[in-house]
Design an enzyme around this catalytic site. Structure first.
Site, short mmCIF file in Angstrom:
data_model
loop_
_atom_site.label_atom_id
_atom_site.label_comp_id
_atom_site.label_asym_id
_atom_site.label_seq_id
_atom_site.Cartn_x
_atom_site.Cartn_y
_atom_site.Cartn_z
N LYS A 36 13.90 8.01 -29.82
CA LYS A 36 14.72 8.74 -31.00
C LYS A 36 14.64 9.51 -31.25
CE LYS A 36 18.85 6.30 -32.13
NZ LYS A 36 20.05 5.60 -31.62
N ARG A 134 33.22 6.83 -31.94
CA ARG A 134 32.17 7.72 -32.51
C ARG A 134 32.22 8.65 -31.03
NH1 ARG A 134 26.41 5.60 -33.92
NH2 ARG A 134 25.97 5.94 -31.58
N TYR A 263 7.13 7.33 -64.44
CA TYR A 263 8.74 7.87 -65.68
C TYR A 263 9.87 7.03 -66.33
CZ TYR A 263 7.55 12.29 -63.18
OH TYR A 263 7.11 13.30 -62.97
N MET A 311 7.09 10.91 -56.71
CA MET A 311 7.21 11.29 -55.94
C MET A 311 6.05 11.33 -54.78
SD MET A 311 7.71 15.26 -54.72
CE MET A 311 9.45 15.88 -55.54
C1 PLP Z 1 19.47 4.65 -30.57
C2 PLP Z 1 20.66 3.61 -29.56
C3 PLP Z 1 20.32 2.70 -28.96
C4 PLP Z 1 18.74 1.80 -29.35
O1 PLP Z 1 19.50 0.91 -30.56
P1 PLP Z 1 18.90 0.14 -30.87
O2 PLP Z 1 20.17 -0.55 -31.86
O3 PLP Z 1 17.85 0.55 -32.31
O4 PLP Z 1 18.62 -1.04 -29.89
C5 PLP Z 1 20.91 2.37 -27.73
N1 PLP Z 1 22.58 3.29 -27.53
C6 PLP Z 1 22.61 4.48 -27.80
C7 PLP Z 1 23.40 5.46 -27.38
C8 PLP Z 1 21.93 4.92 -29.21
O5 PLP Z 1 22.01 5.29 -30.02
#
Ligand code: PLP
Length: 375
Positions: A36, A134, A263, A311
């Site tokens: 992701k 969550r 800055y 930046m």
């Molecule tokens: C991001 C995520 C993972 C991976 O987690 P890591 O700590 O990066 O290994 C696994 N399961 C879910 C549901 C996630 O959102």
């Protein structure tokens, strides 16, 4: 020379990490790397291909569009969307052939309708909230109810029941054990009704810390990239950082005592010295919190950032006799000579985690896939 800055992704390291993690799994346990957020900032497309080559059984994403993008480069591998989908995203997940996470009766009805309309069968992973608080349902009866719905509908296929750990990276395992036991107990009940249903729970930290968390599949994210889920040194777990971040010296100037850089004049020379300007800044994801704190490597030597991160630029006191020249490569994350800056070390003075460091490298920085070895 590249413009401004470049993130290099060593695909051989990525494959090494996949194989290393897979070697820890028992027979039949699936490896599902999580790619992701543009593969935690590493660039999804080349990472998708690399993990598919290195034995991923399935690849997980947060969103439908991430899964659809992956589908364009890996036609066959199973995909999973972990996150919440708006009704308008469901069609994209289905047509990418991704499995989908559900925890709510209204959503599974929408999913079933859209799957039926497409004439496709969608794999369903029912999310059980065992303590993350969550996404997912905290009610085990609701999990079973959703599983029954998925099992009964001709356009849905019950694939798995799953959960996510809140504290897997912590030394105290009590809460992780509680969450694991909740999934295991419900899983036992579910399997009496649906013998083929799979269970999965482990992120990187849980998969490394406790093989009892592996169940039927593991979902490592951060460890795939060679980052340490415990925030220390990935080498502790035989993982190799895949990402390095580089820029170059655009100017070197003589500084008299009292001259300042950047800055707010937060750094002033207290001796005769030379200051290098490097064309990378918070617009590239080098966080402003690193002002007068962060470090860089030039010519195999370690230097502190001098002054405020702007930046587009940072400045570094390289000393009166360093030999640093315009055009020299600068490493912000990675290795030069015998010196290494880990993403974990960048995170520490910022009070954050390695995850946020690599995710925070901005789209202005090109991700260049390389192979330090073949195979
Ligand atoms: C991001 C995520 C993972 C991976 O987690 P890591 O700590 O990066 O290994 C696994 N399961 C879910 C549901 C996630 O959102």
């Amino acid at each position: 020379m590249y413009e401004r800055a470049e993130a290099r992704i060593d695909l051989a390291s990525l494959r090494h990490n996949c194989r290393e993690l897979k070697s820890r799994l028992g027979e039949g346990v699936e490896l599902c790397p999580v790619l992701k957020a543009d593969a935690y900032g590493h660039g999804a497309l080349h990472c998708v291909s690399a993990v598919a080559e290195a034995g991923a059984d399935r690849i997980a994403f947060a969103t439908a569009s991430e899964a659809a993008l992956a589908r364009s480069v890996v036609p066959d591998i199973p995909l999973l969307v972990l996150g919440a989908l708006a009704p308008g995203e469901v069609e994209m997940a289905i047509s990418a052939g991704a499995d989908v996470s559900v925890w709510e009766p209204g959503f599974i009805a929408t999913l079933a309708d859209q799957a039926a309309a497409s004439g496709l069968v969608v794999g369903v992973h029912v999310k059980y909230d065992t303590g993350m608080g969550r996404l997912g349902t905290t009610d085990p009866e609701m999990v079973l109810e959703l599983a029954r719905t998925a099992d009964a509908h001709p356009n849905l296929r019950l694939a798995a029941i799953w959960t996510h750990f809140a504290t897997a990276d912590e030394a105290d395992s009590n809460f992780r054990d509680l969450q694991r036991n909740r999934l295991a107990e419900l899983g036992e009940r579910a399997r009496r009704e649906f013998p083929g249903v799979k269970l999965h729970a482990a992120n990187s930290a849980a998969m490394i810390a406790d093989p009892a968390c592996h169940f039927d599949m593991v979902r490592p994210g951060v460890a795939i990239y060679g980052l340490d889920p415990f925030g220390n040194d990935p080498a502790d777990h035989n993982l190799k950082p895949a990402l390095s971040l580089h820029s170059w010296v655009a100017s070197v100037k003589d500084f008299e005592p009292g001259m300042s850089a950047g800055y707010g004049r937060t750094w002033q020379a207290d001796h005769q010295t030379r200051v290098a300007a490097i064309p990378v800044g918070y617009g590239d994801g080098v966080r402003r919190g690193l002002s007068n704190k962060g470090e860089v490597l030039i010519g195999g030597n370690r230097y502190r950032i001098s002054g405020t991160v702007s930046m587009d630029n940072i400045t570094v006191d390289v000393g009166p006799d360093s030999g640093v020249r315009v055009g020299d490569e600068v490493t912000l994350i990675g290795t030069q000579g015998g010196e290494t800056i880990l993403a974990e070390q960048v995170a520490r003075p910022l009070g954050t985690i390695n995850y946020e460091v690599t995710c925070g490298i901005s789209p202005r920085v090109p991700r260049v896939g390389r192979d330090s070895e073949s195979g």
